[in-house]
Design a protein around this motif. Sequence first.
Motif, PDB file in Angstrom:
ATOM      1  N   ARG A  42       0.835  -1.196   0.000  1.00  0.00           N
ATOM      2  CA  ARG A  42       0.000   0.000   0.000  1.00  0.00           C
ATOM      3  C   ARG A  42       0.873   1.251   0.000  1.00  0.00           C
ATOM      4  NH1 ARG A  42      -3.665   0.634   4.971  1.00  0.00           N
ATOM      5  NH2 ARG A  42      -3.987  -1.546   4.517  1.00  0.00           N
ATOM      6  N   GLN A  43       0.783   2.052  -1.036  1.00  0.00           N
ATOM      7  CA  GLN A  43       1.629   3.226  -1.250  1.00  0.00           C
ATOM      8  C   GLN A  43       3.114   2.881  -1.097  1.00  0.00           C
ATOM      9  OE1 GLN A  43      -1.026   4.346   1.340  1.00  0.00           O
ATOM     10  NE2 GLN A  43      -2.342   4.596  -0.430  1.00  0.00           N
ATOM     11  N   GLY A  44       3.484   1.642  -1.453  1.00  0.00           N
ATOM     12  CA  GLY A  44       4.877   1.217  -1.377  1.00  0.00           C
ATOM     13  C   GLY A  44       5.381   0.961   0.029  1.00  0.00           C
ATOM     14  N   VAL A  45       4.485   0.953   1.009  1.00  0.00           N
ATOM     15  CA  VAL A  45       4.878   0.808   2.411  1.00  0.00           C
ATOM     16  C   VAL A  45       4.095  -0.345   3.030  1.00  0.00           C
ATOM     17  CG1 VAL A  45       4.923   1.970   4.655  1.00  0.00           C
ATOM     18  CG2 VAL A  45       5.313   3.290   2.574  1.00  0.00           C
ATOM     19  N   GLY A  46       4.702  -1.031   3.982  1.00  0.00           N
ATOM     20  CA  GLY A  46       3.981  -2.048   4.735  1.00  0.00           C
ATOM     21  C   GLY A  46       4.632  -3.401   4.647  1.00  0.00           C
ATOM     22  N   ASP A  47       4.032  -4.343   5.344  1.00  0.00           N
ATOM     23  CA  ASP A  47       4.544  -5.705   5.411  1.00  0.00           C
ATOM     24  C   ASP A  47       3.832  -6.651   4.456  1.00  0.00           C
ATOM     25  OD1 ASP A  47       6.321  -5.064   7.514  1.00  0.00           O
ATOM     26  OD2 ASP A  47       4.738  -5.353   8.993  1.00  0.00           O
ATOM     27  N   PHE A  48       2.727  -6.215   3.850  1.00  0.00           N
ATOM     28  CA  PHE A  48       1.890  -7.112   3.070  1.00  0.00           C
ATOM     29  C   PHE A  48       1.830  -6.707   1.605  1.00  0.00           C
ATOM     30  CE2 PHE A  48      -0.135  -6.809   7.325  1.00  0.00           C
ATOM     31  CZ  PHE A  48       0.227  -8.059   7.770  1.00  0.00           C
ATOM     32  N   GLY A  49       1.713  -7.714   0.753  1.00  0.00           N
ATOM     33  CA  GLY A  49       1.441  -7.466  -0.646  1.00  0.00           C
ATOM     34  C   GLY A  49      -0.055  -7.546  -0.880  1.00  0.00           C
ATOM     35  N   VAL A  50      -0.554  -6.789  -1.827  1.00  0.00           N
ATOM     36  CA  VAL A  50      -1.979  -6.728  -2.127  1.00  0.00           C
ATOM     37  C   VAL A  50      -2.185  -7.105  -3.592  1.00  0.00           C
ATOM     38  CG1 VAL A  50      -3.968  -5.184  -2.334  1.00  0.00           C
ATOM     39  CG2 VAL A  50      -2.369  -4.901  -0.435  1.00  0.00           C
ATOM     40  N   ILE A  51      -3.208  -7.912  -3.852  1.00  0.00           N
ATOM     41  CA  ILE A  51      -3.636  -8.177  -5.220  1.00  0.00           C
ATOM     42  C   ILE A  51      -5.027  -7.586  -5.350  1.00  0.00           C
ATOM     43  CG2 ILE A  51      -4.220  -9.926  -6.928  1.00  0.00           C
ATOM     44  CD1 ILE A  51      -2.194 -11.775  -5.547  1.00  0.00           C
ATOM     45  N   ASN A  52      -5.155  -6.571  -6.188  1.00  0.00           N
ATOM     46  CA  ASN A  52      -6.407  -5.853  -6.368  1.00  0.00           C
ATOM     47  C   ASN A  52      -7.206  -6.520  -7.484  1.00  0.00           C
ATOM     48  OD1 ASN A  52      -7.773  -3.414  -8.045  1.00  0.00           O
ATOM     49  ND2 ASN A  52      -7.934  -3.125  -5.842  1.00  0.00           N
ATOM     50  N   LEU A  53      -8.460  -6.805  -7.216  1.00  0.00           N
ATOM     51  CA  LEU A  53      -9.324  -7.473  -8.178  1.00  0.00           C
ATOM     52  C   LEU A  53     -10.620  -6.682  -8.307  1.00  0.00           C
ATOM     53  CD1 LEU A  53      -9.349 -10.104  -9.861  1.00  0.00           C
ATOM     54  CD2 LEU A  53     -10.434 -11.224  -7.930  1.00  0.00           C
TER      55      LEU A  53
END
Length: 151
Positions: A42-53
């Motif tokens: 999220r905005q290149g920051v954080g511990d998690f990857g997101v897959i947007n669907l």
Amino acid sequence: EGIGQETIRDEENALASDVFFDIYVVNRTAYVPNTFERNGKRQGVGDFGVINLADNQRCTFDYVFINREAGTLYTVTQPYSFYFFDFDQGDNGRLVESLDVCELDSYDTSVELYGVATSVEVTVLDASRGCYRFKSTTYFSGENNPGFVSE
């Protein structure tokens, strides 16, 4: 360094080598994002990857480990944990998020891990193959999306 590291030992339990590996998410079906810029952290920051669907879309992904140095497929030989977060749904039971996973040895929800009530329903799809469906049961909007493990 990769996302993971595994120490491989020989038969005498002497240190043989460290293997660094990455994980690739490989799309196996048509992929229709709502906003592809939301993929990744999220905005290149954080511990998690997101897959947007996009709404009302289904997609199949393979999660593949790759030996970082050799660039080849890698099979992790030690037990590991893989986490999925933020299963929810839109208002009035619309846009229910779910995940089907196979080849699981076991799973835990927030109840077993942290003693926190879960909003995920688990269904056995094929016990012989370790296949399960994890489906949201509760409405939430974006304000509860974690960005860091500490959240």
